[in-house]
Design an enzyme around this catalytic site. Sequence first.
Site, PDB file in Angstrom:
ATOM      1  N   GLU A  44       0.798  -1.292   0.068  1.00 37.20           N
ATOM      2  CA  GLU A  44      -0.083  -0.075  -0.109  1.00 37.20           C
ATOM      3  C   GLU A  44       0.839   1.197  -0.041  1.00 37.20           C
ATOM      4  O   GLU A  44       1.241   1.724   1.041  1.00 37.20           O
ATOM      5  CB  GLU A  44      -0.963  -0.260   1.173  1.00 37.20           C
ATOM      6  CG  GLU A  44      -2.118  -1.138   1.203  1.00 37.20           C
ATOM      7  CD  GLU A  44      -2.880  -1.068   0.207  1.00 37.20           C
ATOM      8  OE1 GLU A  44      -3.257   0.069  -0.190  1.00 37.20           O
ATOM      9  OE2 GLU A  44      -3.573  -2.141   0.145  1.00 37.20           O
ATOM     10  N   CYS A  47      -2.037   9.711   2.576  1.00 40.76           N
ATOM     11  CA  CYS A  47      -1.719   9.095   1.238  1.00 40.76           C
ATOM     12  C   CYS A  47      -2.563   9.447   0.150  1.00 40.76           C
ATOM     13  O   CYS A  47      -2.444   9.677  -0.882  1.00 40.76           O
ATOM     14  CB  CYS A  47      -1.497   7.535   1.597  1.00 40.76           C
ATOM     15  SG  CYS A  47      -3.013   6.805   2.066  1.00 40.76           S
TER      16      CYS A  47
END
Length: 468
Positions: free
Chosen positions: A209, A243
């Site tokens: 991720e 993010c």
Amino acid sequence: MDYSSTITRLRRSFRDGKTRPLQFRISQLEALGKFLEENKIQILESLKKDLNKPSFEAELSELSLVKSEINLALNNLGSWMKDEHVSRNMVTMMDTAFIRKEPFGVALIIAPWNYPVHLSLIPLVGAIAAGNCAVLKPSEISQNTEKLLADGLPRYLDKDCFAVVQAGVDDTTRLLENKFDFIFFTGNPHVGKIIMTAAAKHLTPVTLELGGKNPCYVHDECDIPNAARRIAWSRFFNAGQTCLAPDYVLCSNNIKDKLLSALKTTIHEFYGEDPKLSPDFGRIISDRHFKRVSALLAYGKIVTGGQTDEADKYIAPTVLIDVKDTDPVMQEEIFGPILPVFTVSGFDEAVNFINDREKPLAAYVFSSNSQIVNQFLDRTSSGGFCANDGIIHTTNINLPFGGIGHSGMGMYHGKFTFDTFSHNRACLLRSDGREKLNEIRYPPYSESRLGFILYSMETKRKWSCAVM
Ligand code: NAD
């Protein structure tokens, strides 16, 4: 640091089958829920110390999302764990064909510092739900939360099945020399490559991720004040250290001034005259990141914000214009409270700008014209997509969360978290009798036998009677 004894202990428990029964998984998920409940105040305090995270943001993005994942798993685990029966071809017509959701074994979870509870515990929910043992390595940078997880979790979870390791880069390098059965990593793409290289030595499967630059295109036809509020909230939430945050805005000259003015008004409405005094605005995690992010203020022209205070690791919510696409602020992931607004001639240039770069974790479009939204969706690629808002799509845990290309591989959230930590084992149960039916495939071979077996095995094209 030698981690082999910890890993051996966990592997022994896994081999003994301790983590497999539904009841064990339920008890550990409930224990994790209890950890969150009973330590809520301490968790909020450590997030405050690490990131000055407002409790509103912490409850929303750290505690509530983990609780949802735990509850969804508890509500559905029995059915998720069931064997999935599949249809059979003629060769396997008399058999039982099914997919068994099998745990990998000992999983390693490596988490970053920006959402240190959420990004440690949601993967852990998946590891537990799917029946794995797990080593959790939180980020050493968010040190207060790291300590809280390392001290607290072993008091709730079975110590023979789950361990928390406190490790910086050197110790993590050593940890990665050990063989794990699955690695779930969240962090930046550079470190992602290091993790994948270490995993390759043992052929360990990984989910990565990662991060990157999430584009946000604001089309001429859109409600500009609404767009400004949603973009500002998504960008400046957690002081920009998300993010999924919109990393930069693309818009045409026709609306640029209106958008800039709306962003200025919004920042004032959200954080007051001096955002440094606002209880609702976070701080940069560390001195290193403060230096990195504040250096990005040197590019372009500041429309609003730009103030910094190194001692307080404070960087004001800032909007930049007149940046060049070759400037570092347009090249590297900003991961801080800075929003460059970059002018393009229109929709096509915006799409080309995005497609010329690495595939992002999220792509955003703001437009009241549904054709523009659909064309943007069709012509770009990203891990996730949200029209007319930022980051909020991640709160729907029925949607998979993950990147593509440079922003990562694999996905999780909701049922996808369980699936990510499970191996789909292909299973066929046959009888040891009925040998007559099998003779057709044994030597001596013949053309007629081959014809018959191919006929009974092959999948035929629908609505076609031609032999292909
Ligand atoms: P990072 O990659 O520096 O660190 C992540 C973890 O990896 C930490 O636990 C750290 O100790 C470990 N680590 C760092 N260097 C290592 C090395 N050389 N060898 C082994 N382990 C190492 O990331 P970060 O600074 O903590 O987080 C920021 C990055 O993470 C940003 O790029 C952001 O976009 C990304 N991110 C992605 C997601 C997502 O869900 N896709 C979520 C949050 C953050």
